[in-house]
Design a protein around this motif. Sequence first.
Motif, PDB file in Angstrom:
ATOM      1  N   PRO A  92      -5.773  12.406   3.041  1.00 52.15           N
ATOM      2  CA  PRO A  92      -5.016  11.216   2.697  1.00 52.15           C
ATOM      3  C   PRO A  92      -5.723  10.345   1.666  1.00 52.15           C
ATOM      4  O   PRO A  92      -6.944  10.322   1.571  1.00 52.15           O
ATOM      5  N   LEU A  93      -4.901   9.612   0.931  1.00 54.43           N
ATOM      6  CA  LEU A  93      -5.362   8.710  -0.111  1.00 54.43           C
ATOM      7  C   LEU A  93      -4.519   7.447  -0.023  1.00 54.43           C
ATOM      8  O   LEU A  93      -3.295   7.529   0.047  1.00 54.43           O
ATOM      9  N   TYR A 133       0.836  -1.198   0.000  1.00 59.21           N
ATOM     10  CA  TYR A 133       0.000   0.000   0.000  1.00 59.21           C
ATOM     11  C   TYR A 133       0.871   1.247   0.000  1.00 59.21           C
ATOM     12  O   TYR A 133       1.944   1.268   0.587  1.00 59.21           O
ATOM     13  N   THR A 134       0.355   2.309  -0.623  1.00 64.14           N
ATOM     14  CA  THR A 134       1.033   3.600  -0.629  1.00 64.14           C
ATOM     15  C   THR A 134       0.068   4.642  -0.088  1.00 64.14           C
ATOM     16  O   THR A 134      -1.065   4.755  -0.574  1.00 64.14           O
ATOM     17  N   LEU A 135       0.514   5.384   0.903  1.00 64.34           N
ATOM     18  CA  LEU A 135      -0.305   6.443   1.490  1.00 64.34           C
ATOM     19  C   LEU A 135       0.174   7.774   0.937  1.00 64.34           C
ATOM     20  O   LEU A 135       1.332   8.151   1.105  1.00 64.34           O
ATOM     21  N   VAL A 136      -0.729   8.470   0.268  1.00 61.86           N
ATOM     22  CA  VAL A 136      -0.424   9.803  -0.260  1.00 61.86           C
ATOM     23  C   VAL A 136      -0.935  10.809   0.762  1.00 61.86           C
ATOM     24  O   VAL A 136      -2.132  10.861   1.044  1.00 61.86           O
ATOM     25  N   VAL A 137      -0.014  11.569   1.311  1.00 59.07           N
ATOM     26  CA  VAL A 137      -0.379  12.539   2.346  1.00 59.07           C
ATOM     27  C   VAL A 137       0.646  13.658   2.359  1.00 59.07           C
ATOM     28  O   VAL A 137       1.826  13.439   2.099  1.00 59.07           O
ATOM     29  N   ASP A 138       0.176  14.880   2.614  1.00 60.77           N
ATOM     30  CA  ASP A 138       1.117  15.986   2.715  1.00 60.77           C
ATOM     31  C   ASP A 138       1.701  16.032   4.124  1.00 60.77           C
ATOM     32  O   ASP A 138       1.215  15.377   5.031  1.00 60.77           O
ATOM     33  N   SER A 152       0.071  15.640  -7.917  1.00 60.77           N
ATOM     34  CA  SER A 152      -0.569  14.917  -9.020  1.00 60.77           C
ATOM     35  C   SER A 152      -1.200  13.615  -8.542  1.00 60.77           C
ATOM     36  O   SER A 152      -2.221  13.183  -9.075  1.00 60.77           O
ATOM     37  N   LYS A 153      -0.615  12.976  -7.533  1.00 58.00           N
ATOM     38  CA  LYS A 153      -1.191  11.734  -7.001  1.00 58.00           C
ATOM     39  C   LYS A 153      -2.469  12.007  -6.218  1.00 58.00           C
ATOM     40  O   LYS A 153      -3.348  11.162  -6.158  1.00 58.00           O
ATOM     41  N   ALA A 154      -2.571  13.186  -5.614  1.00 59.58           N
ATOM     42  CA  ALA A 154      -3.780  13.528  -4.869  1.00 59.58           C
ATOM     43  C   ALA A 154      -4.980  13.605  -5.796  1.00 59.58           C
ATOM     44  O   ALA A 154      -6.117  13.411  -5.369  1.00 59.58           O
ATOM     45  N   LEU A 155      -4.748  13.844  -7.067  1.00 55.39           N
ATOM     46  CA  LEU A 155      -5.850  13.922  -8.028  1.00 55.39           C
ATOM     47  C   LEU A 155      -6.480  12.562  -8.305  1.00 55.39           C
ATOM     48  O   LEU A 155      -7.529  12.481  -8.941  1.00 55.39           O
ATOM     49  N   LEU A 156      -5.865  11.475  -7.807  1.00 56.95           N
ATOM     50  CA  LEU A 156      -6.457  10.146  -7.938  1.00 56.95           C
ATOM     51  C   LEU A 156      -7.666   9.981  -7.027  1.00 56.95           C
ATOM     52  O   LEU A 156      -8.460   9.071  -7.194  1.00 56.95           O
ATOM     53  N   SER A 157      -7.800  10.868  -6.051  1.00 59.01           N
ATOM     54  CA  SER A 157      -8.949  10.872  -5.149  1.00 59.01           C
ATOM     55  C   SER A 157     -10.084  11.652  -5.816  1.00 59.01           C
ATOM     56  O   SER A 157      -9.848  12.696  -6.411  1.00 59.01           O
ATOM     57  N   PRO A 158     -11.331  11.180  -5.733  1.00 56.32           N
ATOM     58  CA  PRO A 158     -12.451  11.908  -6.333  1.00 56.32           C
ATOM     59  C   PRO A 158     -12.582  13.335  -5.806  1.00 56.32           C
ATOM     60  O   PRO A 158     -12.990  14.229  -6.532  1.00 56.32           O
TER      61      PRO A 158
END
Length: 66
Positions: free
Chosen positions: A48-49, A4-9, A37-43
């Motif tokens: 976090p994503l 898993y990869t967690l996208v978070v600032d 750009s990865k945050a845009l994968l979230s609707p």
Amino acid sequence: MAEYTLVVDEANSSAFKILVAAEFSGVDISTPAFEESKALLSPSGKVPLLISSKGNLFGSYTIARF
């Protein structure tokens, strides 16, 4: 390599509960440097994503529960 990869600032305190739940569950989550750009994968376009091979999850409570 993590499943898993967690996208978070860096300033997102909601990620803490996700990482604690993962640690207690023995789940390996990678947290690479934030890329907007990865945050845009979230609707919603927010973090976090969680990115996985089964799909993407967004929202800290949803991810921690998963």
